[in-house]
Design a protein around this motif. Structure first.
Motif, PDB file in Angstrom:
ATOM      1  N   ASP A  61      43.260  51.337  19.099  1.00 35.08           N
ATOM      2  CA  ASP A  61      43.779  52.416  18.120  1.00 35.08           C
ATOM      3  C   ASP A  61      45.196  52.750  18.906  1.00 35.08           C
ATOM      4  N   THR A  64      46.955  57.754  18.289  1.00 33.91           N
ATOM      5  CA  THR A  64      45.859  58.743  18.394  1.00 33.91           C
ATOM      6  C   THR A  64      46.611  59.919  18.869  1.00 33.91           C
ATOM      7  N   TYR A  80      35.698  59.894  21.577  1.00 35.62           N
ATOM      8  CA  TYR A  80      36.118  59.629  20.213  1.00 35.62           C
ATOM      9  C   TYR A  80      35.913  57.891  20.242  1.00 35.62           C
ATOM     10  N   THR A  81      36.695  57.326  21.349  1.00 38.78           N
ATOM     11  CA  THR A  81      36.618  55.940  21.263  1.00 38.78           C
ATOM     12  C   THR A  81      35.592  54.956  21.298  1.00 38.78           C
ATOM     13  N   ALA A  89      43.606  52.840  23.843  1.00 31.19           N
ATOM     14  CA  ALA A  89      44.322  53.698  22.685  1.00 31.19           C
ATOM     15  C   ALA A  89      45.888  54.058  23.100  1.00 31.19           C
ATOM     16  N   ASP A  91      48.392  57.427  22.978  1.00 30.51           N
ATOM     17  CA  ASP A  91      48.731  58.752  22.442  1.00 30.51           C
ATOM     18  C   ASP A  91      50.170  58.723  22.036  1.00 30.51           C
ATOM     19  N   SER A 275      46.102  51.493  12.499  1.00 34.60           N
ATOM     20  CA  SER A 275      45.623  52.772  13.341  1.00 34.60           C
ATOM     21  C   SER A 275      45.182  53.890  12.569  1.00 34.60           C
ATOM     22  N   THR A 276      44.917  55.004  13.392  1.00 38.81           N
ATOM     23  CA  THR A 276      44.176  56.284  12.565  1.00 38.81           C
ATOM     24  C   THR A 276      44.680  57.439  12.562  1.00 38.81           C
TER      25      THR A 276
END
Length: 383
Positions: A61, A64, A80-81, A89, A91, A275-276
């Protein structure tokens, strides 16, 4: 040698290697291993029958906010992951000059997953949604940013800035120009959040160079989007891609339009990254939920399965400079693996700007390995 795991009969999808076939995956300690010369005679601690399931590299991801307890939007990295098949991930700017060190020590170093980060050009980074970061150029602490680059440069992928109606206001594109200067000084890319932009995309994209990232590329707020008045992907957008600008869906909340996404995909303009932009206010909510849910959305929007996998594995791994270690199932890579069920399920996706989209498939996490250790297992898949 006794292998730790053998994952058998699964449909292996590895976009970086162009693989989409039924094959076995062998794990020993922290690594993906080549198949033994005599597989039937090999000793294995546990054999996993993945028949009818997808076997993927651990998901990445790329956008994030995982500054847990460093901000009111930050999630715990591992919680979360890993249950979502995510093993790495990035950041996206939670930490600025005054709090990036806390992000590093409290979260990046402490996490089981592999983490990298974009360093926010502002002092506070993204610490709250009660108010936005101060973008005034005179408040950028260049000396402190230099120190952070010297000490934590191996963790920093580039510089993050946010522009648009809610963020830069009367400053216009000045924050982007400041981020671009920092990028040039340290030879790093810029990640530009442009939502409700008050300048045309031509002006924004002309400032972005190869490997710079435009996140929330399918946003629709305000006067401008990547589409023209006729719903066509603008020439300046395609030209930017040709120059090497990276387009990240970053589908968080009002920063994403299903309508813009579908029109762009129909014209062959796919996101480089899926991605989210997940935060505490969106995790497990119906408009975002998590990365497998977002992947399902893009699959319903017209992307091919292997392209969806590539945008959540091989491409972000390359941008993290870890393409030989993560985002792949080739022998020698880290044993980050996600098993998914592609569930047949009629449903309707909704965004937060008023669009709906029908779908009939949903990625459902079944098992996750991080560096060869089993990190998540759905309770009904005990094999």
């Amino acid at each position: 040698m006794k292998y730790d795991f053998l994952i058998k009969h699964g449909r292996v999808l590895d976009a970086g290697q162009g693989i989409d076939e039924i094959r076995d995956v062998w794990i020993y300690n922290s690594k993906i291993m080549p198949a033994p010369e005599e597989p039937d005679k090999a000793e294995v601690d546990e054999v996993i029958d993945a028949s009818g399931l997808l076997v993927l590299p651990g998901l990445i991801d790329f956008h994030t906010h995982l500054g847990y307890r460093n901000s009111d939007v930050g999630l715990h990295p591992d919680l979360y992951t890993l249950p979502n098949g995510v093993t790495s991930a990035v950041d996206a700017g939670s930490g600025g000059s005054c709090n990036f060190e806390s992000l590093v020590h409290d979260n990046i170093y402490a996490a089981w997953i592999t983490m990298r980060a974009f360093l926010n050009i502002t002092a506070t980074g993204i610490i709250t949604e009660q108010y936005f970061e101060n973008m005034e150029p005179e408040n950028i602490d260049h000396k402190r940013l230099e120190y952070l680059m010297e000490r934590y440069g191996d963790l920093i992928l580039g510089f993050k800035c946010r522009i648009g109606h809610f963020f830069s206001k009367e400053l216009g594109l000045i924050p982007l120009d400041e981020a671009r200067k920092l990028g040039e000084k340290f030879h790093l890319p810029v990640c530009c959040h442009a939502v409700w932009p008050e300048s045309p995309y031509q002006d924004i994209l002309s400032r972005l160079h190869q490997n710079d990232i435009l996140c929330h590329c399918f946003q629709s707020q305000g006067e401008y989007s990547i589409l023209d008045e006729n719903g066509r992907v603008q020439d300046c957008v395609r030209e930017a891609r040709d120059r090497g600008v990276i387009f990240d869906g970053a589908s968080g909340r009002k920063n994403h339009s299903l309508s813009v996404m579908q029109k762009a995909i129909a014209q062959g303009f796919l996101p480089d990254i899926i991605s989210t932009d997940v935060v505490t206010h969106s995790i497990y909510r119906k408009n975002l939920f998590g990365l497998p849910y977002t992947m399902s959305e893009y699959l319903a929007g017209g992307m091919e399965l292997l392209d969806v996998i590539g945008a959540t594995t091989a491409t972000p791994a390359k941008l993290m400079h870890l393409e030989d270690q993560i985002g792949t199932l080739k022998p020698g890579a880290m044993a980050d693996v996600a098993i998914m069920q592609l569930l047949e399920k009629p449903m309707i996706f909704h965004d937060m700007v008023g669009n709906d989209m029908p779908a009939d498939k949903l990625f459902v996490p079944v098992m996750t390995w991080k560096a060869g250790r089993l990190a998540y297992r759905r309770i009904d898949y005990t094999f």
